[in-house]
Write an enzyme that holds these catalytic residues in place. Sequence first.
Site, PDB file in Angstrom:
ATOM      1  N   ARG A 106       8.262   4.457   1.725  1.00  0.00           N
ATOM      2  CA  ARG A 106       9.106   4.816   3.013  1.00  0.00           C
ATOM      3  C   ARG A 106       9.427   6.347   2.622  1.00  0.00           C
ATOM      4  O   ARG A 106       9.691   6.979   3.488  1.00  0.00           O
ATOM      5  CB  ARG A 106       9.996   3.944   3.223  1.00  0.00           C
ATOM      6  CG  ARG A 106       9.579   2.656   3.838  1.00  0.00           C
ATOM      7  CD  ARG A 106      10.720   1.859   4.171  1.00  0.00           C
ATOM      8  NE  ARG A 106      10.437   0.634   4.835  1.00  0.00           N
ATOM      9  CZ  ARG A 106      10.156  -0.628   4.416  1.00  0.00           C
ATOM     10  NH1 ARG A 106      10.241  -0.578   3.078  1.00  0.00           N
ATOM     11  NH2 ARG A 106       9.701  -1.508   4.805  1.00  0.00           N
TER      12      ARG A 106
ATOM     13  N   HIS B   3       4.418   1.202  -8.293  1.00  0.00           N
ATOM     14  CA  HIS B   3       3.161   0.147  -8.141  1.00  0.00           C
ATOM     15  C   HIS B   3       2.603   0.238  -9.378  1.00  0.00           C
ATOM     16  O   HIS B   3       2.098  -0.699  -9.742  1.00  0.00           O
ATOM     17  CB  HIS B   3       2.325   0.479  -6.620  1.00  0.00           C
ATOM     18  CG  HIS B   3       3.305   0.376  -5.540  1.00  0.00           C
ATOM     19  ND1 HIS B   3       3.414   1.345  -4.504  1.00  0.00           N
ATOM     20  CD2 HIS B   3       3.687  -0.646  -4.945  1.00  0.00           C
ATOM     21  CE1 HIS B   3       3.804   1.082  -3.352  1.00  0.00           C
ATOM     22  NE2 HIS B   3       4.191  -0.163  -3.603  1.00  0.00           N
TER      23      HIS B   3
ATOM     24  N   GLY C  55       0.625  -1.237   0.082  1.00  0.00           N
ATOM     25  CA  GLY C  55       0.112   0.265  -0.035  1.00  0.00           C
ATOM     26  C   GLY C  55       0.746   1.203  -0.046  1.00  0.00           C
ATOM     27  O   GLY C  55       2.021   1.168  -0.306  1.00  0.00           O
TER      28      GLY C  55
HETATM   29  P1  AMP Z   1       5.995  -2.649  -1.676  1.00  0.00           P
HETATM   30  O1  AMP Z   1       4.682  -2.092  -1.458  1.00  0.00           O
HETATM   31  O2  AMP Z   1       7.011  -1.764  -1.164  1.00  0.00           O
HETATM   32  O3  AMP Z   1       6.054  -3.817  -0.825  1.00  0.00           O
HETATM   33  O4  AMP Z   1       6.234  -2.852  -3.274  1.00  0.00           O
HETATM   34  C1  AMP Z   1       5.351  -3.841  -3.746  1.00  0.00           C
HETATM   35  C2  AMP Z   1       5.951  -4.008  -5.326  1.00  0.00           C
HETATM   36  O5  AMP Z   1       6.188  -2.832  -5.795  1.00  0.00           O
HETATM   37  C3  AMP Z   1       7.202  -4.776  -5.059  1.00  0.00           C
HETATM   38  O6  AMP Z   1       7.333  -5.806  -6.000  1.00  0.00           O
HETATM   39  C4  AMP Z   1       8.333  -3.440  -5.118  1.00  0.00           C
HETATM   40  O7  AMP Z   1       9.407  -4.116  -5.663  1.00  0.00           O
HETATM   41  C5  AMP Z   1       7.587  -2.813  -6.175  1.00  0.00           C
HETATM   42  N1  AMP Z   1       7.952  -1.380  -6.325  1.00  0.00           N
HETATM   43  C6  AMP Z   1       8.297  -0.621  -5.172  1.00  0.00           C
HETATM   44  N2  AMP Z   1       8.562   0.615  -5.484  1.00  0.00           N
HETATM   45  C7  AMP Z   1       8.897   0.556  -6.894  1.00  0.00           C
HETATM   46  C8  AMP Z   1       9.405   1.384  -7.743  1.00  0.00           C
HETATM   47  N3  AMP Z   1       9.975   2.554  -7.420  1.00  0.00           N
HETATM   48  N4  AMP Z   1       9.673   0.932  -9.114  1.00  0.00           N
HETATM   49  C9  AMP Z   1       9.007  -0.100  -9.479  1.00  0.00           C
HETATM   50  N5  AMP Z   1       8.537  -1.093  -8.762  1.00  0.00           N
HETATM   51  C10 AMP Z   1       8.375  -0.649  -7.242  1.00  0.00           C
END
Ligand code: AMP
Length: 285
Positions: free
Chosen positions: A188, A37, A31
């Site tokens: 973050r 995302h 989220g």
């Molecule tokens: P998270 O919500 O941080 O667990 O991320 C969910 C998914 O989005 C994970 O597969 C991350 O690697 C991907 N993700 C997060 N930040 C980025 C970004 N800046 N570019 C591409 N994918 C991302």
Amino acid sequence: MLILNTKLQIQEALEKSWSHKDNIGFIPTMGYLHEGHLTLVRESKIKDELVVVSIFVNPAQFNQNDDYTNYPKSIEKDIEMLKSEGVDILYIPEMEDFYPNSVPNIKMQLPGMMDHLCGATRPGHFDGVLLVLSKFFHIIKPNNCYMGLKDFQQFKIVKRFAEILNFPIDIIGIETVREVDGLAMSSRNARLSIKEREAANLIQRSLKLGEKLINEGERDLLSLKEIISDVIKSSSLLKIDYLEIVDPDTLVPITSMQNQILIATAVFVGSVRLIDNILIDMGKG
Ligand code: AMP
């Protein structure tokens, strides 16, 4: 967009798609969504007949309680963003339904791949990631799962794990989406002060400098690491958690130059830990 919270609801909603053999794309998230995302979602919209996104701040993968409790949330905004991307199902698991009784403390080891980088500095993190994804994979039965290459080690481990355990799922890696100044988008980032946010772009700048030096002929990985870490250390707001040069396939640190290398780092910006990496392919260009 259907918003579902239990395994049973997911089963009822997906039964038809499973029997019709529709292609299901899955994007697991925690989220506080951003363009990173949404890029994963858009890729799935192109490739799949049905797009399922999950939002779940999974307690099993946090090794620092304050990081878990301070994880930013914006569920209403997230819902609007996913609706406008045309997502079919948003799965927001209810804790009791997902982890009845308690969060299991299962260990899932992949020696080598998990021993360095985040595997070394966040003990138990990948156990939690693999636990939650195994459960999601069984519950949703997707054909494709989209993951960001910002979390390069996570992507590689999940891909390997899916192969070893015969999950019939293609794990697809998507390039990192960045802010204008180069900082990798991350939920973050919202926790950074203005000063910290400014300093945080040194992370990507240091990695880009590493790439430039290699392109100019630098082959000494030790001195490369020193130069990169000096850039990060030039701000008193940044503290290196790790900075490693690894083989992108095995994720094991290397000491001499090879065709493909991954420079990966985790940096504390104040109390917020951010990760980034750069893949350098000498065979290209
Ligand atoms: P998270 O919500 O941080 O667990 O991320 C969910 C998914 O989005 C994970 O597969 C991350 O690697 C991907 N993700 C997060 N930040 C980025 C970004 N800046 N570019 C591409 N994918 C991302």
